[in-house]
Design an enzyme around this catalytic site. Structure first.
Site, short mmCIF file in Angstrom:
data_model
loop_
_atom_site.label_atom_id
_atom_site.label_comp_id
_atom_site.label_asym_id
_atom_site.label_seq_id
_atom_site.Cartn_x
_atom_site.Cartn_y
_atom_site.Cartn_z
N GLU A 96 -1.57 -17.44 7.99
CA GLU A 96 -1.88 -16.12 7.43
C GLU A 96 -3.37 -15.85 7.57
OE1 GLU A 96 -1.50 -13.83 3.10
OE2 GLU A 96 -1.57 -16.02 3.20
N HIS A 97 -4.20 -16.70 6.97
CA HIS A 97 -5.66 -16.59 7.06
C HIS A 97 -6.19 -17.72 7.92
CE1 HIS A 97 -5.84 -13.80 3.56
NE2 HIS A 97 -4.92 -14.59 3.03
N HIS A 151 27.96 10.81 30.66
CA HIS A 151 26.53 10.80 31.01
C HIS A 151 26.33 11.47 32.38
CE1 HIS A 151 26.20 7.87 27.77
NE2 HIS A 151 24.89 7.71 27.99
N HIS A 155 -4.64 -20.07 -5.29
CA HIS A 155 -3.67 -19.03 -5.66
C HIS A 155 -2.52 -19.58 -6.48
CE1 HIS A 155 -4.71 -15.09 -4.01
NE2 HIS A 155 -5.34 -15.74 -3.05
#
Length: 441
Positions: A334-335, A427, A266
């Site tokens: 990631e992978h 409340h 890449h």
């Protein structure tokens, strides 16, 4: 020929082992400093800045503010420019990606009766506007268009828009436009880099402001997302590609080397490791790399050689597969490919990986383009807390509560007790007998 980085975990000091898991975008100080002026320019000058920065950074000579949005004619022309076989492959991949993500889509609403007369649940609605970042700096990525567009369309986001850098001719990659139209996205802007993040965060005359941006990008994009996190939801952390090939003694080292190169090609800022307990696998992988590089295009071979000879890639030899799996979890890739004829033996030991691909017939290539699960994944150890991009990233969840008259008393009593303990008088008053008097009118 580059000398591939070879590490043995048993001989590493703690600091050296820690260095192996460091990513290229871990320290963004260089980019943060240089990105800020880009963001400021886009905020101040809008389309004028986008066109100027496109000419400067993307070398898109002649790009003007009027050219920033892709036209219908551009889409039509793209189908004529792309090989029909590529169009068919895009259509095939989109079909599987859509099928997978349709199964992810939650029911619009569910309610459960938690106590008699008291109901609680969730409602899911699409985010109004999401920008999809598709990088182009080191190639063209119609696959990223597929992976980002399809879940957004399945989720029903009414305003989806792609931002992607123009080429030197000022045009968007044709296959990216084909993928966008086949996926169901018709809005594409010729804007990339940090300026694209600023454009969708602030909005310009041409680029519609978005509430969220998803998609992978360079450290420049990652830095811009970080700086603009208070303006736009930056989505999951998706930076430069990274992978681990976890291989045992049942596979060929040459096969492991081949898959190691998938993400390494890449770019030089990628991270890619072969992790194995087998000296044979390590030696075979190292021996196979020169032949594999000779089969690649020169640019991609150069990218992967830089990765595997640098601090963010190479071969790691572990003492045993338990040690190898521990390193994978420490890395949180990631992978992850579990390259083994018995991959399920190791699956239970892996807890920190965004994508886990099992067996010798499931290379990252198939997952990136055609299998169906999303290939936009968290990087830089993001897998420790994030999952892959999904339909849920394009939806917002609202909690739903409904209490009937029958269910009210017991819940009111518990709520009043805790409100008084925590010192919240209003409340407590809201669930006191005073409410009952108002209800009776």
């Amino acid at each position: 020929m580059a000398k591939v980085n070879l590490q043995r975990l048993a001989s590493l000091e703690p600091a050296a082992r820690k260095a192996l898991v460091r990513r290229s975008e871990t320290d963004l100080s260089y980019f943060l400093e240089r990105v800020q002026p880009i963001l400021d320019a886009v905020k101040k000058e809008g389309d004028e800045a986008l066109a100027r920065l496109g000419r400067e950074f993307d070398k898109a000579d002649g790009l003007t503010p009027g050219d920033l949005k892709v036209t219908d004619a551009d889409f039509d022309r793209a189908f004529d420019q792309v090989d029909p076989k590529v169009v068919d492959a895009i259509r095939f991949g989109i079909g599987n990606i859509r099928s997978f993500h349709e199964e992810q889509k939650p029911e619009p609403m569910w309610l459960k009766e938690v106590r008699p007369g008291a109901f609680a649940g969730d409602r899911f609605t699409p985010i109004n506007s999401v920008a999809l970042y598709v990088p182009r700096g080191k190639g063209s990525f119609p696959s990223v268009t597929m992976m980002t567009s399809v879940p957004g369309v399945v989720a029903g986001v009414p305003n989806l828009a792609i931002v992607t850098p123009p080429g030197p001719d000022g045009a968007v990659d044709a296959a990216t436009l084909v993928a966008a139209r086949l996926a169901g996205v018709e809005t594409v802007y010729k804007v990339g880099g940090a300026q694209a993040v600023a454009a969708v965060a602030y909005g310009t005359d041409t680029v519609q402001k978005a509430r969220k941006i998803v998609g992978p990008g360079s450290p420049w994009v990652v830095a811009a997302k970080r700086l603009l996190a208070g303006v736009i939801d930056p989505g999951l952390p998706a930076g430069p590609s990274e992978s681990i090939i976890l291989a045992d003694e049942t596979v060929s080292g040459a096969l492991a080397a081949m898959d190691l190169l998938i993400e390494a090609e890449h770019g030089p800022d990628s991270s890619a490791w072969l992790v194995t307990s087998s000296e044979r696998v390590a030696e075979e992988a190292l021996s196979a790399l020169p032949d594999l590089w000779s089969r690649m295009t020169p640019q991609r071979a150069e990218f992967s050689q830089k990765v595997l000879s640098g601090p963010s890639g190479g071969v790691v030899v572990a003492n045993d597969m338990d040690d190898a799996c521990a390193f994978v979890n420490e890395y949180a890739p990631e992978h992850l490919e579990i390259l083994s004829t018995r991959p399920f033996e190791y699956l239970g030991e892996i807890t920190e990986a965004a994508e886990i691909l099992l067996g010798p017939h499931t290379p990252v290539s198939i997952a990136n383009f055609a299998l169906g699960p999303n290939a936009v994944l968290p990087t830089s150890m993001g897998a420790a807390t994030y999952g892959p991009l999904s339909v849920n990233d394009f939806m917002r969840r609202s909690s739903i509560g409904y209490v009937t008259q029958k269910g009210y008393p017991v819940l009111a009593d518990a709520a009043r007790t805790l409100a008084e303990y925590e010192g919240f008088s209003s409340h407590a008053i809201a669930v006191s007998d005073l409410r009952q008097s108002y209800l009776k009118g």
